[in-house]
Design a protein around this motif. Sequence first.
Motif, mmCIF file in Angstrom:
data_model
loop_
_atom_site.group_PDB
_atom_site.id
_atom_site.type_symbol
_atom_site.label_atom_id
_atom_site.label_comp_id
_atom_site.label_asym_id
_atom_site.label_seq_id
_atom_site.Cartn_x
_atom_site.Cartn_y
_atom_site.Cartn_z
ATOM 1 N N GLU A 6 11.128 -5.303 -2.238
ATOM 2 C CA GLU A 6 11.448 -3.610 -2.111
ATOM 3 C C GLU A 6 11.351 -3.887 -4.140
ATOM 4 O OE1 GLU A 6 14.169 -3.137 1.385
ATOM 5 O OE2 GLU A 6 14.204 -4.804 -0.552
ATOM 6 N N CYS A 22 7.220 -1.374 -1.479
ATOM 7 C CA CYS A 22 7.641 -1.837 -0.348
ATOM 8 C C CYS A 22 6.202 -3.226 -0.804
ATOM 9 C CB CYS A 22 8.349 -2.235 0.833
ATOM 10 S SG CYS A 22 8.088 -2.717 1.600
ATOM 11 N N TRP A 36 11.376 3.509 5.490
ATOM 12 C CA TRP A 36 12.149 3.365 4.491
ATOM 13 C C TRP A 36 13.189 3.875 5.586
ATOM 14 C CZ3 TRP A 36 12.588 1.023 -0.013
ATOM 15 C CH2 TRP A 36 10.635 0.847 -0.620
ATOM 16 N N CYS A 95 13.275 -1.143 3.358
ATOM 17 C CA CYS A 95 11.972 -1.054 3.846
ATOM 18 C C CYS A 95 11.776 -1.560 5.054
ATOM 19 C CB CYS A 95 11.196 -2.017 2.351
ATOM 20 S SG CYS A 95 9.522 -1.916 3.115
#
Length: 125
Positions: A6, A22, A36, A95
Amino acid sequence: QVQVAESGGGLVQPGGSLRLSCAASGSIFSLDDMGWYRQAPGKQRELVARIFSGGSTMYADSVKGRFTISRDNAKNTVSLQMNSLKPEDTAVYYCNVAAWGLLPSGAPGGMRNYWGQGTQVTVSS
């Protein structure tokens, strides 16, 4: 092996915006859904937004209308545009990627979930 990284966190004032990115890399045959999550101090990790392989999306009620998730399949990336940020959005954002691994033969391996190391988002005046 698949790596997830990320970027884009930081400190922002209430009402401000940030964009998280990401990138998934490594031995990837294909990516499925991507998302997320966030974890605030003393709280459990929670879903923020998720985008599926077909492009449909889902959001936590707390971020609907303020956050937008998107993906670039050619680059194996997923982004989260965060607008109208509030102090309660402060958290470490992670992520998550569901990926089919790539075997040396070129065939797909099994699907696994992969997590990034997290990026801090702080909303404060």
